[in-house]
Scaffold this motif. Sequence first.
Motif, PDB file in Angstrom:
ATOM      1  N   SER A 198     -12.441  -0.364  -0.137  1.00  0.00           N
ATOM      2  CA  SER A 198     -12.932   1.012  -0.094  1.00  0.00           C
ATOM      3  C   SER A 198     -14.419   1.041   0.216  1.00  0.00           C
ATOM      4  O   SER A 198     -14.881   1.832   1.049  1.00  0.00           O
ATOM      5  CB  SER A 198     -12.659   1.709  -1.438  1.00  0.00           C
ATOM      6  OG  SER A 198     -13.153   3.026  -1.443  1.00  0.00           O
ATOM      7  N   TYR A 204     -10.983   4.871  -9.070  1.00  0.00           N
ATOM      8  CA  TYR A 204      -9.542   4.680  -9.203  1.00  0.00           C
ATOM      9  C   TYR A 204      -8.865   5.995  -9.548  1.00  0.00           C
ATOM     10  O   TYR A 204      -9.512   6.986  -9.895  1.00  0.00           O
ATOM     11  CB  TYR A 204      -9.246   3.647 -10.296  1.00  0.00           C
ATOM     12  CG  TYR A 204      -9.868   3.976 -11.639  1.00  0.00           C
ATOM     13  CD1 TYR A 204      -9.283   4.900 -12.508  1.00  0.00           C
ATOM     14  CD2 TYR A 204     -11.061   3.358 -12.040  1.00  0.00           C
ATOM     15  CE1 TYR A 204      -9.865   5.209 -13.731  1.00  0.00           C
ATOM     16  CE2 TYR A 204     -11.655   3.665 -13.259  1.00  0.00           C
ATOM     17  CZ  TYR A 204     -11.050   4.592 -14.096  1.00  0.00           C
ATOM     18  OH  TYR A 204     -11.635   4.902 -15.306  1.00  0.00           O
ATOM     19  N   SER A 239      -3.301   0.123  -3.233  1.00  0.00           N
ATOM     20  CA  SER A 239      -2.640  -1.112  -2.816  1.00  0.00           C
ATOM     21  C   SER A 239      -2.308  -1.890  -4.082  1.00  0.00           C
ATOM     22  O   SER A 239      -3.197  -2.379  -4.776  1.00  0.00           O
ATOM     23  CB  SER A 239      -3.548  -1.928  -1.887  1.00  0.00           C
ATOM     24  OG  SER A 239      -3.892  -1.149  -0.740  1.00  0.00           O
ATOM     25  N   SER A 247     -14.261 -10.624  -3.724  1.00  0.00           N
ATOM     26  CA  SER A 247     -13.031 -10.238  -4.418  1.00  0.00           C
ATOM     27  C   SER A 247     -12.085 -11.414  -4.547  1.00  0.00           C
ATOM     28  O   SER A 247     -12.118 -12.374  -3.777  1.00  0.00           O
ATOM     29  CB  SER A 247     -12.334  -9.090  -3.673  1.00  0.00           C
ATOM     30  OG  SER A 247     -12.045  -9.443  -2.338  1.00  0.00           O
ATOM     31  N   SER A 299      -7.207   1.175  -8.200  1.00  0.00           N
ATOM     32  CA  SER A 299      -8.365   1.488  -7.360  1.00  0.00           C
ATOM     33  C   SER A 299      -7.905   2.081  -6.034  1.00  0.00           C
ATOM     34  O   SER A 299      -6.888   1.659  -5.472  1.00  0.00           O
ATOM     35  CB  SER A 299      -9.188   0.225  -7.090  1.00  0.00           C
ATOM     36  OG  SER A 299      -9.751  -0.284  -8.282  1.00  0.00           O
ATOM     37  N   SER A 318      -8.064   2.239  -2.219  1.00  0.00           N
ATOM     38  CA  SER A 318      -8.380   1.143  -1.297  1.00  0.00           C
ATOM     39  C   SER A 318      -8.746   1.619   0.101  1.00  0.00           C
ATOM     40  O   SER A 318      -8.707   0.830   1.053  1.00  0.00           O
ATOM     41  CB  SER A 318      -7.185   0.169  -1.214  1.00  0.00           C
ATOM     42  OG  SER A 318      -6.023   0.819  -0.730  1.00  0.00           O
ATOM     43  N   SER A 339       0.833  -1.204   0.000  1.00  0.00           N
ATOM     44  CA  SER A 339       0.000   0.000   0.000  1.00  0.00           C
ATOM     45  C   SER A 339       0.866   1.251   0.000  1.00  0.00           C
ATOM     46  O   SER A 339       1.909   1.307   0.669  1.00  0.00           O
ATOM     47  CB  SER A 339      -0.924   0.022   1.224  1.00  0.00           C
ATOM     48  OG  SER A 339      -1.969  -0.917   1.092  1.00  0.00           O
ATOM     49  N   THR A 353      -9.166  -4.369  -3.706  1.00  0.00           N
ATOM     50  CA  THR A 353      -8.943  -2.952  -3.405  1.00  0.00           C
ATOM     51  C   THR A 353     -10.206  -2.101  -3.479  1.00  0.00           C
ATOM     52  O   THR A 353     -10.489  -1.364  -2.536  1.00  0.00           O
ATOM     53  CB  THR A 353      -7.821  -2.381  -4.303  1.00  0.00           C
ATOM     54  OG1 THR A 353      -8.078  -2.680  -5.667  1.00  0.00           O
ATOM     55  CG2 THR A 353      -6.482  -2.966  -3.906  1.00  0.00           C
TER      56      THR A 353
END
Length: 406
Positions: free
Chosen positions: A284, A190, A222, A274, A209, A211, A171, A280
């Motif tokens: 969020s 993003y 990240s 995911s 993106s 995160s 990150s 990521t």
Amino acid sequence: MLSEKTINTIKSTVPVLEVHGTAITTQFYQMLFTNHPELLNIFNHANQKQGRQQAALANTVYAAAQYIDRLEEILPVVKQIAHKHRSLGIQAEHYPIVGKYLLAAIKEVLGDAATDEILEAWAEAYGVIAGAFIGVEDQMYKQAENQTGGWADFRAFRVERKIQESNVITSFYLVPEDGQAIASFEPGQYISVKLDIPGENNTHIRQYSLSEAPGKSYYRISVKREDAILDRPAGKVSQYLHEQVKEGGTLLLSAPAGEFVLNREDKRPVVLISGGVGLTPMISMLNTLAETEPDRQVTFIHAAQNGLSHALRKEVELLTRENPLISASWCYEAPTAEDQEGDAYHKAGFIDLPWLQSKIPSKDAAFYFCGPLPFMKAVNSALKEWEVPASDIHFEFFGPAAALEG
């Protein structure tokens, strides 16, 4: 407005585009970069080499031909592409260049089958389609610059912190060098990172993106380090970020963009699924829901190779301890011996529908997912088998969009 003759001519080319679309777009990019090498500073070279950009453009051209008499039906796709164009810095003056070489590629690939009538129809249609993109993107540029904390083009950010989250994901916490406010964003969006890598002839731009939830004084991305695998070379940008960019270093960022966002008006339960670094945008969304809608039920499901590659796990586990309405489950393709001690993960192998059903309280929810293409195909197939309505299924591609069917 396109004439009926033009519409009919364009529609007559649909079967040809289905067969020769990728050949046309491959030829197009070769012509474009040969005559305008400066555009290599904008396009993703890796996607070019892997054929992903050519396939994505072929699909877009094919869709435009199919819906040439009702272009409003592909407006969501136009907006998705326009967000990417705005984040990359595509300008109105690029469109005539693209049109010139797209028509030339059609002529080159189709030969005598590309009659003057067909080329004239496509020239007229391209003008209408390009005009739609230019109009949408102009609004996006103005919105990005004029919003609170917004800016045009790329802005310098300092790497305030660099934290290794797993054996492949790191990150970067980014704050503006000018010390001024930064634009807010919608969870799921993003930013583009623009890099001049020593030894490289061209600038490289990659989209990552965000995160973290919006509303912070920093942006967090990240990034997965893309190592060489079989016939795929190592990722130049991700390797450079991991190995060369240090705390205190500078990165150039575009303002946040993207259509894949959390629908905050839908108050039903949320399911976030995911795979790999696809977590990521999900993180969020998860952090945003935890901060702003603590009474909303959230199911978070993540698939990884094993615990070593699983990023941000402790962050998610903390949220589950703090909020009983948030649940989290992990699926490891190849768990290590250490993973198998205690309850480190909840499933070995791959995500499937029976396991999803055991973890998700109800299919009456909003589903969001992101990850590698095979993973996304599997999740999409499972949700369809479960008869989740298409309107409740939302997903994001990293890079050019691809087909989830088949």
